[in-house]
Design a protein around this motif. Structure first.
Motif, PDB file in Angstrom:
ATOM      1  N   GLN A 198      36.364  45.168  52.145  1.00  5.92           N
ATOM      2  CA  GLN A 198      36.682  43.975  51.373  1.00  5.92           C
ATOM      3  C   GLN A 198      36.198  42.715  52.084  1.00  5.92           C
ATOM      4  OE1 GLN A 198      40.883  43.102  51.209  1.00  5.92           O
ATOM      5  NE2 GLN A 198      40.700  41.871  49.361  1.00  5.92           N
TER       6      GLN A 198
ATOM      7  N   ARG B 140      35.901  45.662  41.676  1.00  3.86           N
ATOM      8  CA  ARG B 140      35.996  44.406  42.394  1.00  3.86           C
ATOM      9  C   ARG B 140      35.557  44.629  43.830  1.00  3.86           C
ATOM     10  NH1 ARG B 140      38.324  40.390  39.991  1.00  3.86           N
ATOM     11  NH2 ARG B 140      38.864  39.350  41.948  1.00  3.86           N
TER      12      ARG B 140
ATOM     13  N   THR C 286      30.752  36.648  43.460  1.00  7.60           N
ATOM     14  CA  THR C 286      30.121  37.787  42.792  1.00  7.60           C
ATOM     15  C   THR C 286      29.013  38.351  43.669  1.00  7.60           C
ATOM     16  OG1 THR C 286      28.537  36.357  41.622  1.00  7.60           O
ATOM     17  CG2 THR C 286      30.573  36.945  40.455  1.00  7.60           C
TER      18      THR C 286
ATOM     19  N   TYR D 288      33.183  39.905  50.859  1.00  8.01           N
ATOM     20  CA  TYR D 288      33.396  38.470  50.709  1.00  8.01           C
ATOM     21  C   TYR D 288      32.408  37.686  51.574  1.00  8.01           C
ATOM     22  CZ  TYR D 288      37.982  39.497  48.560  1.00  8.01           C
ATOM     23  OH  TYR D 288      38.995  39.940  47.750  1.00  8.01           O
TER      24      TYR D 288
ATOM     25  N   SER E 282      37.137  44.164  46.440  1.00  4.20           N
ATOM     26  CA  SER E 282      38.193  44.787  47.237  1.00  4.20           C
ATOM     27  C   SER E 282      38.209  46.303  47.093  1.00  4.20           C
ATOM     28  CB  SER E 282      39.558  44.216  46.845  1.00  4.20           C
ATOM     29  OG  SER E 282      39.787  44.376  45.461  1.00  4.20           O
TER      30      SER E 282
ATOM     31  N   GLU F  97      36.158  32.303  43.140  1.00  6.47           N
ATOM     32  CA  GLU F  97      35.532  33.511  42.602  1.00  6.47           C
ATOM     33  C   GLU F  97      34.155  33.713  43.222  1.00  6.47           C
ATOM     34  OE1 GLU F  97      34.648  35.872  38.431  1.00  6.47           O
ATOM     35  OE2 GLU F  97      35.196  33.751  38.367  1.00  6.47           O
TER      36      GLU F  97
ATOM     37  N   ILE G 127      29.765  42.390  40.468  1.00 13.70           N
ATOM     38  CA  ILE G 127      31.043  42.790  41.040  1.00 13.70           C
ATOM     39  C   ILE G 127      31.735  41.519  41.520  1.00 13.70           C
ATOM     40  CG2 ILE G 127      32.223  44.260  42.707  1.00 13.70           C
ATOM     41  CD1 ILE G 127      30.505  45.791  40.699  1.00 13.70           C
ATOM     42  N   ALA G 128      32.941  41.273  41.029  1.00 12.12           N
ATOM     43  CA  ALA G 128      33.633  40.016  41.319  1.00 12.12           C
ATOM     44  C   ALA G 128      34.674  40.197  42.420  1.00 12.12           C
ATOM     45  CB  ALA G 128      34.309  39.485  40.053  1.00 12.12           C
ATOM     46  N   GLY G 129      35.086  39.086  42.977  1.00 13.26           N
ATOM     47  CA  GLY G 129      36.148  39.059  43.967  1.00 13.26           C
ATOM     48  C   GLY G 129      36.643  37.635  44.143  1.00 13.26           C
ATOM     49  N   HIS G 130      37.803  37.490  44.771  1.00 14.68           N
ATOM     50  CA  HIS G 130      38.367  36.162  45.028  1.00 14.68           C
ATOM     51  C   HIS G 130      38.823  36.088  46.480  1.00 14.68           C
ATOM     52  CE1 HIS G 130      38.715  36.286  40.610  1.00 14.68           C
ATOM     53  NE2 HIS G 130      38.678  34.973  40.675  1.00 14.68           N
TER      54      HIS G 130
ATOM     55  N   PRO H 152      41.986  45.664  37.513  1.00 13.70           N
ATOM     56  CA  PRO H 152      40.704  45.151  37.044  1.00 13.70           C
ATOM     57  C   PRO H 152      39.638  46.231  37.060  1.00 13.70           C
ATOM     58  CG  PRO H 152      41.008  44.595  39.331  1.00 13.70           C
ATOM     59  CD  PRO H 152      42.269  45.314  38.898  1.00 13.70           C
TER      60      PRO H 152
END
Length: 266
Positions: free
Chosen positions: A175, A54, A121, A179, A56, A119, A129-132, A51
């Motif tokens: 990471q 992110r 951001t 989050y 991470s 999800e 900046i995205a993350g899960h 991606p």
């Protein structure tokens, strides 16, 4: 009546005890449904892509983030990396199901499926900046701890600080901090972070943990390097070769932009 939340050491001990009991009896995992976002493992194996930036990526140097952000297209991950990630995906499915079973009768703790692969951001100079997340623990219905499922060897886990906080070779602290910060910015008082760890070489299970106060500095560092990655020109490369910090030990195997940074070296 409000029931006091457990401390992070108490919570980690409880989760370890409950999940070990479930994992010791695989028949307990056969009821219920797997967490839905993780069902199609085969598709993820075949089509996983690298991606753009992110959450991470927090520990990666600003220069690597710059190349990632400015790359014209997403690159497909090499096959070896996709297999490795997919093994982690499989543990996430099994681990999440075990966690559900472990908490089924707890009066206050829960890990709802809707928080799996949620999800998130964070805004960096107008760039999202995205993350899960892998999941969250809720206490009386309110998120208070973020979860992540990891795989490692027993020897590696024993090197974690205090056998509970991972070293920063793979960026797990950055990471986790990103989050936590994102969820805290949405108004939840996130207390800490749990790593639910499968020891793949001995088929064991451990729990690592950290508090927000222990990790928040890593989030500030992430935000700084993410911001530098948005500049029109790449940041300077890190230190000397091969002992650059934080690029120590990085090779072509781990950084797809290694040759860009060190094209003047053998």
């Amino acid at each position: 009546m409000t029931h006091p939340k457990p401390s992070m050491p108490e919570l980690a001990g409880l989760i370890k005890e409950l999940m070990r009991k479930v994992l010791a009896d695989p028949t307990k995992l056969t009821s219920g449904e797997p967490v839905s976002p993780m069902e199609n493992l085969w598709d993820r194996l075949l089509h996983r892509q690298e991606p753009r930036l992110r959450m991470s990526f927090g520990a990666k140097c600003a220069r690597q983030k710059w190349y990632t952000h400015h790359a014209p297209d997403k690159a497909t991950s090499p096959g070896s990396a996709r297999v490795s990630f997919s093994m982690g995906d499989l543990w996430e499915v099994i681990g999440f199901r075990a966690l559900e079973e472990a908490l089924a009768d707890h009066p206050h703790l829960s890990a709802p499926k809707e928080y799996a692969q949620q999800e998130l951001t964070m805004d960096v100079d107008g760039h999202l900046i995205a993350g899960h997340t892998d999941g969250c623990l809720l206490w009386d219905g309110e998120p208070f701890v973020v979860l992540d499922f990891k795989q490692t060897g027993k020897w590696s886990f024993n090197r974690w600080e205090g056998k509970r906080i991972p070293d920063e070779v793979w960026g797990y602290r950055h990471q986790a901090s990103n989050y936590m910060a994102s969820i805290r910015n949405n108004g939840y008082n996130i207390q800490g972070f749990l790593w639910l760890v499968h020891l793949k070489d001995v088929n064991g299970f451990e729990v690592g943990w950290a508090t927000w106060d222990e990790l928040k500095a890593y989030h500030h560092d992430s935000m700084d390097t993410f911001a530098r990655a948005m500049s029109p020109t790449p940041p300077a490369r890190c230190g000397g070769f091969p002992d650059a910090v934080p690029c120590a030990g990085k090779t072509r195997k781990y950084c797809p932009f290694f040759d860009h940074c060190f094209n003047d070296r053998n």
